[in-house]
Structures are given as C-alpha cells and as structure tokens.
Design an enzyme around this catalytic site. Structure first.
Site, PDB file in Angstrom:
ATOM      1  N   SER A 143       0.863  -1.184   0.000  1.00 38.58           N
ATOM      2  CA  SER A 143       0.000   0.000   0.000  1.00 38.58           C
ATOM      3  C   SER A 143       0.901   1.236   0.000  1.00 38.58           C
ATOM      4  CB  SER A 143      -0.836  -0.024   1.289  1.00 38.58           C
ATOM      5  OG  SER A 143      -1.449   1.209   1.525  1.00 38.58           O
ATOM      6  N   TYR A 156      -1.275  -0.615  10.801  1.00 40.31           N
ATOM      7  CA  TYR A 156      -1.437  -0.930   9.366  1.00 40.31           C
ATOM      8  C   TYR A 156      -0.135  -0.576   8.636  1.00 40.31           C
ATOM      9  CZ  TYR A 156      -3.647  -1.115   4.725  1.00 40.31           C
ATOM     10  OH  TYR A 156      -3.975  -1.430   3.419  1.00 40.31           O
TER      11      TYR A 156
HETATM   12  P1  NDP Z   1     -11.585  -5.772   0.629  1.00 37.95           P
HETATM   13  O1  NDP Z   1     -12.019  -5.601   2.040  1.00 37.95           O
HETATM   14  O2  NDP Z   1     -12.586  -5.532  -0.461  1.00 37.95           O
HETATM   15  O3  NDP Z   1     -10.963  -7.213   0.401  1.00 37.95           O
HETATM   16  C1  NDP Z   1     -10.186  -7.850   1.367  1.00 37.95           C
HETATM   17  C2  NDP Z   1     -10.177  -9.335   1.062  1.00 37.95           C
HETATM   18  O4  NDP Z   1      -9.363  -9.991   2.040  1.00 37.95           O
HETATM   19  C3  NDP Z   1     -11.559  -9.965   1.110  1.00 37.95           C
HETATM   20  O5  NDP Z   1     -11.725 -10.798  -0.014  1.00 37.95           O
HETATM   21  C4  NDP Z   1     -11.525 -10.792   2.377  1.00 37.95           C
HETATM   22  O6  NDP Z   1     -12.295 -11.985   2.219  1.00 37.95           O
HETATM   23  C5  NDP Z   1     -10.038 -11.157   2.451  1.00 37.95           C
HETATM   24  N1  NDP Z   1      -9.655 -11.554   3.784  1.00 37.95           N
HETATM   25  C6  NDP Z   1      -9.681 -10.841   4.934  1.00 37.95           C
HETATM   26  N2  NDP Z   1      -9.287 -11.601   5.963  1.00 37.95           N
HETATM   27  C7  NDP Z   1      -9.013 -12.840   5.463  1.00 37.95           C
HETATM   28  C8  NDP Z   1      -8.569 -14.056   6.023  1.00 37.95           C
HETATM   29  N3  NDP Z   1      -8.331 -14.174   7.341  1.00 37.95           N
HETATM   30  N4  NDP Z   1      -8.395 -15.120   5.210  1.00 37.95           N
HETATM   31  C9  NDP Z   1      -8.646 -15.028   3.887  1.00 37.95           C
HETATM   32  N5  NDP Z   1      -9.062 -13.892   3.292  1.00 37.95           N
HETATM   33  C10 NDP Z   1      -9.241 -12.814   4.075  1.00 37.95           C
HETATM   34  O7  NDP Z   1     -10.322  -4.814   0.446  1.00 37.95           O
HETATM   35  P2  NDP Z   1      -9.353  -4.476  -0.781  1.00 37.95           P
HETATM   36  O8  NDP Z   1      -9.730  -5.206  -1.990  1.00 37.95           O
HETATM   37  O9  NDP Z   1      -9.240  -3.022  -0.820  1.00 37.95           O
HETATM   38  O10 NDP Z   1      -7.983  -5.027  -0.185  1.00 37.95           O
HETATM   39  C11 NDP Z   1      -7.146  -5.938  -0.851  1.00 37.95           C
HETATM   40  C12 NDP Z   1      -5.701  -5.643  -0.477  1.00 37.95           C
HETATM   41  O11 NDP Z   1      -5.328  -4.358  -0.985  1.00 37.95           O
HETATM   42  C13 NDP Z   1      -5.421  -5.603   1.022  1.00 37.95           C
HETATM   43  O12 NDP Z   1      -4.197  -6.236   1.292  1.00 37.95           O
HETATM   44  C14 NDP Z   1      -5.314  -4.107   1.308  1.00 37.95           C
HETATM   45  O13 NDP Z   1      -4.508  -3.850   2.430  1.00 37.95           O
HETATM   46  C15 NDP Z   1      -4.692  -3.607   0.014  1.00 37.95           C
HETATM   47  N6  NDP Z   1      -4.886  -2.184  -0.239  1.00 37.95           N
HETATM   48  C16 NDP Z   1      -6.137  -1.648  -0.384  1.00 37.95           C
HETATM   49  C17 NDP Z   1      -6.286  -0.277  -0.582  1.00 37.95           C
HETATM   50  C18 NDP Z   1      -7.616   0.390  -0.683  1.00 37.95           C
HETATM   51  O14 NDP Z   1      -7.675   1.641  -0.668  1.00 37.95           O
HETATM   52  N7  NDP Z   1      -8.714  -0.337  -0.814  1.00 37.95           N
HETATM   53  C19 NDP Z   1      -5.124   0.609  -0.674  1.00 37.95           C
HETATM   54  C20 NDP Z   1      -3.863  -0.064  -0.524  1.00 37.95           C
HETATM   55  C21 NDP Z   1      -3.764  -1.403  -0.323  1.00 37.95           C
HETATM   56  P3  NDP Z   1     -13.198 -12.689   3.347  1.00 37.95           P
HETATM   57  O15 NDP Z   1     -13.690 -11.606   4.255  1.00 37.95           O
HETATM   58  O16 NDP Z   1     -14.275 -13.337   2.528  1.00 37.95           O
HETATM   59  O17 NDP Z   1     -12.298 -13.674   3.991  1.00 37.95           O
END
Ligand code: NDP
Length: 251
Positions: A143, A156
C-alpha cells in the site's frame, strides 16, 4: 486485455471482494486459470461460476489465511486442482485504523495475522512448488501505507512496511529459482476495506474527508490491471514494485 496469461495458473487470496475479485476476473479474461481463496465461500463460489460461465477456469477454495494449516491447504489445493502454480497473489488484507493508545489489541493481531502472517504462510507453501516447476511469480499487496506513515495508521503501516521488506528480501533469495516477486502499492481504492472501521466514527470521517479531497479514487479494476501487467511480462522482466495512486491523492 493486452497481456496474455493463457496457460498460467494463478492463486489469489482475498478474492471474495475488491481488488482480489477484480484481479481474478482480469486474470481469467487474460486466459489464466484461477484459484479463489477467502473465508466467504458463497462469494468465491459465485465468482468461480461467473468465470466458468464466461468460458474460463476457476476453483473456489474457502480458506482463512491467518490459520497456517488452512493457508497452506489453499495453496496446495490450488496446485492440485489447477495442475500448476505460476502465480500467487497475496491480496487478503484488513485495515483497522485508529490511535495506538487505547486501541483494541485484537485489531492489531488481526492485521498482523492476515496482512503479514497470512502472506508468509501462503508464500512458504508456494515456493517449493514454484521452484520444482522451474519458476513462478509472487505478487504481494502492500500500500502507500508501506511507504508513508500516517497518524492513525501505525499498525497498518507496520504490516505494509513489513510486506515491502519481506518482498524485496524474498526477491533476492528466489531469483535463482526463476521466481519473480512484485510489490503492488495502491493508493485509495473504493472497496469494502474502509468499511471495516465502521465502529470508529473519527476514522470513518477522516477517510470521507480524504475521499472528498481526492475526488475520483481508484477502482479495484485499476489495480487488477497493474497486477495483470506485472504477471504478463516475459520471464526476464521482473516488475519489482508498482505504486499507483489516484491522480489527486497527495500522500
Ligand atoms: P476488501 O475488504 O474488499 O478485500 C479484502 C479481502 O481480504 C476480502 O476478499 C476478504 O475476504 C479477504 N480476507 C480478509 N481476511 C481474510 C482471512 N483471514 N483469510 C482469507 N481472506 C481474508 O479490500 P481491498 O480489496 O481493498 O484489499 C485488498 C488488499 O489491498 C489488502 O491487502 C489491502 O490492504 C490492500 N490495499 C487496499 C487499498 C484500498 O484503498 N482499498 C489501498 C492499498 C492497499 P473474506 O472476508 O471473505 O475472507
């Protein structure tokens, strides 16, 4: 889609929403077969059906990457069911913001367990398979928070800083096995990520102000395209790091 991923098998964690879901769709559209990992099984099953309905190949594999055994099983089943493992996109993540003092330490544990340990467990399981196969590609979601510390994001920041350090050291370790490592550093992307802070009114307000200042934030598809770009390069090209911000995001 200008990049051809046909013949590649790619495992994606956190594929039930946001960037992971968009990445699965983009990889499948570029010809890859995909393994979709997340806890919300109905979401990944629906996504797999959608991809297969469009003529692609997808398997839904429920997992919790914070659990080492289940993280490893996700990678192993992806390999078994797709017959190869060319890419691992370590995308699963949580972002729980707020001051250090007075924080709920369970939130810290969740972030460290998912953003750091989950990524480590999946990578650990994938490396021997990729080495045996003659190569592979690990894409790690960091990020802007991996490069720039911000008030209210201390833990974070810690997790994403850790992802960056680990990824560069891994790149150096794995290059002789033809394993490439890419760090993706998105700025503000419209996904469910921000909504996990709903308990914390101040954090939600700060994020709303940031969103208003930026105007048009990124879409999950913008980051998916960056990931497909990295995965689609020829073997001698390793995109080490991609920082992608909305045009009007300052830091
Ligand atoms: P979302 O919340 O839409 O997606 C997060 C995903 O992580 C979900 O599919 C969730 O699935 C999964 N997840 C969470 N905990 C677990 C777990 N214990 N086991 C398996 N899967 C898990 O967020 P984003 O798409 O935005 O985030 C994706 C990545 O991008 C992250 O690493 C985030 O830090 C990074 N990011 C996002 C930014 C933003 O502005 N959105 C900016 C910079 C980085 P489920 O709950 O079904 O398990």
């Amino acid at each position: 889609m200008p990049y051809d991923l046909s013949g590649q098998a790619i495992a994606i964690t956190g594929a039930s929403s946001g960037i992971g879901e968009a990445t699965a769709l983009a990889c499948a559209a570029a010809g890859a077969s995909v393994a979709l990992g997340a806890r919300r099984s109905e979401r990944i099953e629906e996504l797999a059906s959608r991809i297969e309905g469009d003529g692609g190949r997808a398997v839904a594999l429920e997992t919790d990457v914070a659990d080492e055994r289940r993280a490893r099983a996700f990678v192993e089943h992806a390999y078994e069911q797709l017959g190869r493992l060319d890419g691992l996109v370590n995308n699963a993540g949580v972002m729980l913001l707020g001051p250090v003092e007075g924080a709920d330490t369970n939130d810290w544990r969740r972030m460290v367990e998912v953003n750091c340990l989950g990524l480590l467990y999946c990578t650990h399981a994938a490396l021997p398979v990729m080495r045996e196969q003659g190569g592979g590609h690990v894409v790690n979601l960091s990020s802007t928070a991996g490069r720039q510390a911000r008030l209210g994001a201390a833990v974070y920041n810690l997790t994403k800083w850790g992802v960056n350090g680990f990824s560069e050291a891994l790149r150096q370790e794995a290059l002789n096995s033809n394993i490439r490592v890419t760090i993706i550093e998105p700025g503000f992307v419209e996904t469910e990520l921000q909504s996990h802070n709903v308990k914390n009114e101040m954090v939600m307000q700060a994020m709303e102000r940031a969103r208003e200042e930026i105007g048009e934030v990124l879409r999950a598809e913008d980051i998916a395209e960056a990931i497909v770009y990295a995965l689609g390069q020829p073997q001698h090209v390793c995109v080490n790091e991609m920082l992608v911000r909305p045009t009007r995001q300052r830091a």
